[in-house]
Design a protein around this motif. Structure first.
Motif, PDB file in Angstrom:
ATOM      1  N   LEU A  16      -7.275   3.568   3.502  1.00 50.54           N
ATOM      2  CA  LEU A  16      -8.731   2.681   2.198  1.00 50.54           C
ATOM      3  C   LEU A  16      -9.648   2.991   3.237  1.00 50.54           C
ATOM      4  CD1 LEU A  16      -6.666   0.174   0.860  1.00 50.54           C
ATOM      5  CD2 LEU A  16      -9.740  -0.518   2.461  1.00 50.54           C
ATOM      6  N   LEU A  36      -7.542   3.883  -2.484  1.00 43.69           N
ATOM      7  CA  LEU A  36      -6.356   3.779  -1.625  1.00 43.69           C
ATOM      8  C   LEU A  36      -5.628   5.284  -2.126  1.00 43.69           C
ATOM      9  CD1 LEU A  36      -4.477   2.362   0.562  1.00 43.69           C
ATOM     10  CD2 LEU A  36      -2.838   1.491  -1.364  1.00 43.69           C
ATOM     11  N   ALA A  75       0.803  -1.225  -0.151  1.00 41.27           N
ATOM     12  CA  ALA A  75       0.582   0.659  -0.027  1.00 41.27           C
ATOM     13  C   ALA A  75       0.876   1.512   0.029  1.00 41.27           C
ATOM     14  CB  ALA A  75      -0.820   0.308   1.281  1.00 41.27           C
TER      15      ALA A  75
END
Length: 409
Positions: free
Chosen positions: A334, A317, A265
């Motif tokens: 997120l 995200l 991420a």
């Protein structure tokens, strides 16, 4: 009138506080229990400094046995706290529009090993390993403030499995060790079952939870909108333009590089596939007044499936790229609200920061960290009354709140 006499007189004849106490604690079977609930609330509202039981009793009454009776009410009296929390939830909902359900986390530093659930763990706020209890609270985000209405205490496995520890802390048989993810989900399930309002988005910090992906999937399967801070190491896969284009109302700038396969991420946010200039910082302990740039993109989360056959959930995200040399990492967020405007999402991000600020107020002014008992019911009793005191004082027209502010001045 001395300061002590004035403190004792404050709220003594306040019918509004009487009505508030009766509503939240009217389920208590004995009149003396309801009376001591009123005394504890008044003490939390008016006692300066540390909110020990002895100090609370001394500030409200001159009775030499009040401290012992108040201690008995909090630590030993077998009263249920769930009905009071349900009434607190409804009382707040009647007075405010709820914007979000926000999860707060707090470490309760402790000396020794006897307080229920005490263990050693790393505390991000302190930046070191501490001996503490660890709890999670659910806050109603009301726009102007966030109000706690429910709590869970993390019970480590050694406390759950040891009969001696359980008996000493008066842990009921149905209470067992649960992971942080289960405690958070339990808070959300509890408020969803009791709320009289439309479900609000769930805002939480999952950045230190090992089971963040599974928890994201469980929230989705329950039909909740959510916005969560995730670990930068969380594995994500680009959703691709075929699975949802960027809303046209967002300013877009395509970078030279984009992730094309599963990545972390944190790395995905650094590269992004959309960039939003924004005039307010995203938040975090090192946030400064500046004009950050928010990078975002659409992703899927392995392990975060909705449970619907053939369906793959697409999430947005996003995170902040801050000015300066290189790309400095920050919080990564997120959400399944992928079509919402970025300014709406950033408003919800700020609710998480506001909950952290309220936790500081609870510690400084309402005795969040001052409970001296060791039992499981005692901890929940104190947290219930503390939450009630904060809600009552934060209501702008509460007489107790007005008098307390005048006294503090």
């Amino acid at each position: 009138m001395t300061a002590l006499t004035r403190t004792r007189a404050l709220g003594a004849g306040d019918t509004t506080l009487d009505e508030f106490t009766e509503r939240l604690f009217g389920h208590l079977p004995r009149a003396d229990q309801r009376r001591w609930a009123r005394v504890y609330l008044q003490g939390l509202l008016t006692t300066p400094g540390k909110k020990s039981v002895r100090r609370l009793a001394a500030s409200v009454t001159e009775s030499p046995t009040a401290s012992q009776s108040l201690q008995q009410f909090i630590n030993a009296s077998p009263w249920e706290w769930d009905p009071a929390r349900t009434e607190l939830l409804r009382w707040v909902e009647e007075r405010h529009t709820v914007r979000a359900w926000t999860i707060g986390q707090v470490a309760f530093p402790k000396r020794g090993e006897h307080s229920v659930g005490v263990h050693r763990r790393f505390d991000p706020a302190a930046g070191r390993i501490v001996n503490c209890q660890y709890g999670y609270g659910l806050f109603l985000s009301l726009g102007g403030t966030n109000t706690p209405v429910d709590w869970r205490l993390l019970l480590p496995e050694n406390w759950s499995a040891d009969p001696t520890l359980r008996r000493r802390a008066r842990i009921s048989p149905e209470v067992a060790h649960q992971t942080p993810e289960s405690l958070v989900l339990g808070l959300v399930d509890s408020i969803a079952a009791r709320t009289s309002s439309v479900r609000a988005p769930v805002i939480a910090d999952f950045s230190r939870l090992n089971g963040a992906a599974a928890l994201i999937g469980m929230l989705g399967r329950r039909g909740h909108d959510f916005l969560v801070c995730v670990p930068p190491s969380l594995t994500v896969s680009p959703a691709g333009p075929a699975h949802g284009a960027e809303p046209a109302r967002m300013p877009v700038r395509m970078p030279a590089r984009m992730p094309v396969r599963a990545t972390s991420a944190g790395d995905f946010v650094r590269l992004g596939n959309t960039s939003h200039p924004y005039a307010a910082q995203l938040g975090g302990p090192d946030a400064r007044a500046q004009r950050p740039r928010i990078h975002s993109g659409l992703v899927r989360v392995p392990g975060g499936e909705t449970g619907v056959p053939g369906a793959q959930q697409t999430y947005r995200l996003f995170g902040e790229r801050r000015p300066g040399p290189g790309l400095r990492g920050g919080p990564v967020w997120l959400t399944n609200m992928s079509r919402h405007r970025m300014d709406d999402l950033l408003f919800l991000v700020r609710q998480s920061a506001q909950t952290a600020a309220v936790l500081g107020t609870l510690a400084d002014e309402f005795g969040l960290l001052d409970f001296e008992g060791r039992s499981f019911p005692g901890w929940h009793h104190h947290m219930t009354l503390m939450s009630a005191a904060f809600a009552y004082k934060s209501m702008p027209n509460a007489p107790e709140a007005r008098e307390a502010r005048e006294y503090a001045a």
